[in-house]
Design a protein around this motif. Structure first.
Motif, PDB file in Angstrom:
ATOM      1  N   PRO A  71       1.837  10.637  -6.825  1.00 26.51           N
ATOM      2  CA  PRO A  71       2.220   9.731  -5.281  1.00 26.51           C
ATOM      3  C   PRO A  71       1.774  10.945  -4.457  1.00 26.51           C
ATOM      4  O   PRO A  71       2.032  11.806  -4.959  1.00 26.51           O
ATOM      5  CB  PRO A  71       3.492   9.398  -5.455  1.00 26.51           C
ATOM      6  CG  PRO A  71       4.128  10.458  -6.539  1.00 26.51           C
ATOM      7  CD  PRO A  71       3.301  10.400  -7.696  1.00 26.51           C
ATOM      8  N   LYS A  72       2.134  10.483  -2.951  1.00 23.82           N
ATOM      9  CA  LYS A  72       1.181  11.294  -2.342  1.00 23.82           C
ATOM     10  C   LYS A  72       3.219  12.130  -2.012  1.00 23.82           C
ATOM     11  O   LYS A  72       3.290  13.130  -1.461  1.00 23.82           O
ATOM     12  CB  LYS A  72       0.483  11.350  -1.375  1.00 23.82           C
ATOM     13  CG  LYS A  72      -0.693  10.740  -1.103  1.00 23.82           C
ATOM     14  CD  LYS A  72      -1.685  10.214  -0.240  1.00 23.82           C
ATOM     15  CE  LYS A  72      -2.838  10.037  -0.842  1.00 23.82           C
ATOM     16  NZ  LYS A  72      -4.124   9.366   0.307  1.00 23.82           N
ATOM     17  N   GLU A  99       1.166  -1.132   0.091  1.00 19.69           N
ATOM     18  CA  GLU A  99      -0.206  -0.004   0.003  1.00 19.69           C
ATOM     19  C   GLU A  99       1.000   1.230   0.574  1.00 19.69           C
ATOM     20  O   GLU A  99       0.654   2.416  -0.325  1.00 19.69           O
ATOM     21  CB  GLU A  99      -0.741   0.102   1.327  1.00 19.69           C
ATOM     22  CG  GLU A  99      -2.542  -1.153   1.065  1.00 19.69           C
ATOM     23  CD  GLU A  99      -1.775  -1.901   2.310  1.00 19.69           C
ATOM     24  OE1 GLU A  99      -2.012  -2.675   3.054  1.00 19.69           O
ATOM     25  OE2 GLU A  99      -0.810  -3.008   1.787  1.00 19.69           O
ATOM     26  N   ARG A 147       2.247   1.773  -4.087  1.00 18.51           N
ATOM     27  CA  ARG A 147       0.841   2.214  -4.276  1.00 18.51           C
ATOM     28  C   ARG A 147       0.658   3.870  -4.041  1.00 18.51           C
ATOM     29  O   ARG A 147       0.941   4.299  -4.753  1.00 18.51           O
ATOM     30  CB  ARG A 147      -0.323   2.043  -4.296  1.00 18.51           C
ATOM     31  CG  ARG A 147      -0.206   0.254  -4.767  1.00 18.51           C
ATOM     32  CD  ARG A 147      -1.523  -0.275  -4.506  1.00 18.51           C
ATOM     33  NE  ARG A 147      -2.216  -1.528  -4.553  1.00 18.51           N
ATOM     34  CZ  ARG A 147      -2.461  -2.312  -4.013  1.00 18.51           C
ATOM     35  NH1 ARG A 147      -2.628  -1.561  -2.854  1.00 18.51           N
ATOM     36  NH2 ARG A 147      -2.636  -3.074  -4.290  1.00 18.51           N
ATOM     37  N   SER A 148       1.534   4.308  -3.418  1.00 17.46           N
ATOM     38  CA  SER A 148       0.944   6.221  -2.362  1.00 17.46           C
ATOM     39  C   SER A 148       2.404   6.604  -2.069  1.00 17.46           C
ATOM     40  O   SER A 148       2.747   7.732  -2.032  1.00 17.46           O
ATOM     41  CB  SER A 148       0.503   5.951  -1.114  1.00 17.46           C
ATOM     42  OG  SER A 148      -1.117   5.268  -1.014  1.00 17.46           O
TER      43      SER A 148
END
Length: 296
Positions: A152-153, A72, A75-76
């Motif tokens: 992405p963050k 997870e 993914r970010s």
């Protein structure tokens, strides 16, 4: 907002301890992670991405635990590795599209995002050529593009200016600054080149041998010091001698003279000495601290 945090994070290998009880937190913006080669920077990133398990302690990235939620996190988060890991027979477009698909984007969206991202990092028609024929600077831009393509963050950049000439470093630093300011993506940038981080970062974390030396806003690390730097056309030694006679602490550094400010009268004494000796003043400025002073 806390982007990532560690608590007593430790990583031991058979012959070395890469991280030693590291406790630190990182907020939004552009944060520099600085330390000499072997200080533990790359190991920390790999643990935060869930690629390497920690020996002790804990970490959080965007509220997620790398030990159990690595997929997870990836993914970010975008990741630009230090080493050369690009396929030489593929074009930049093919590679960045592939990385976008790996991050879960549909084919059409992946191609659109790849084109936009490669344009943002400054690769235009070159993006269709095989990567094997790229310069080092172009390869660094491809690595940056694949870290950004899935929106992405936060992104982790490991030595993004590695192998670049001065012009290439300046261009890469401008890109990194744009990402943190215009794109709204938080950045953790690792480097052993201290001056580069002073130019682009909001916050700096300094580590040495896996231990935290300091975590501060860049303004706190580079605040004005109580030292004046003076440069005159000729007569530097005369000026140093005159100020020493009046009780000032001075030191000659190349073509400049540094004067320790002990009181407001130091400025008056310096002015009077320059006038009395009939010197031509070239530069007079208050020195600022530098990140490297933390290591000293």
């Amino acid at each position: 907002m806390t982007i990532l945090a560690t608590e007593a994070l430790t990583k031991r290998y058979p012959r070395v301890t890469a991280l030693d009880g590291l406790t630190v937190s990182v907020g939004a913006g552009v944060t520099g992670l600085v330390g000499a080669n072997g200080a533990g920077k790359s190991t920390l990133i790999k643990i935060l991405l869930g690629l390497v398990p920690a020996s002790e302690g804990s970490a959080r990235v965007l509220g997620l635990d790398p030990a159990t939620q690595g997929q997870e996190i990836r993914r970010s988060v975008g990741y630009m590795p230090e080493h050369d890991c690009l396929p030489p027979d593929q074009s930049a477009t093919e590679f960045v599209v592939h990385m976008a698909r790996m991050s879960g984007l549909p084919r059409t969206t992946a191609r659109e995002r790849a084109a936009d991202t490669l344009r943002h990092v400054g690769l235009q028609e070159e993006r269709y050529r095989p990567i094997g024929g790229y310069s080092t600077g172009m390869k660094q831009r491809v690595k940056l593009a694949q870290a950004l393509v899935h929106d992405p963050k936060v992104i982790f950049l490991d030595e993004p200016t590695n192998g670049l000439d001065p012009q290439g470093r300046d261009e890469m630093l401008r890109l990194v600054h744009r990402i943190g300011t215009e794109f709204g993506i938080s950045v953790l940038v690792c480097s052993h080149l201290l001056g580069e981080l002073e130019r682009i970062c909001d916050h700096v974390i300094v580590i040495d041998a896996g231990r935290l030396l300091r975590s501060s806003a860049i303004g706190e690390l580079t605040q004005a010091s109580q030292v004046i730097s003076v440069e005159v056309e000729e007569g530097l030694e005369k000026l140093a001698a005159r100020l020493t006679e009046t009780g000032e602490t001075v030191a000659v550094e190349g073509r400049s003279l540094t004067v320790q400010v002990r009181a407001d009268e130091t400025y008056d004494l310096l002015r009077d000495a320059v006038v009395d000796l009939d010197l031509n003043l070239v530069r007079l400025e208050q020195r600022h601290a530098r990140i490297e002073d933390v290591f000293r």
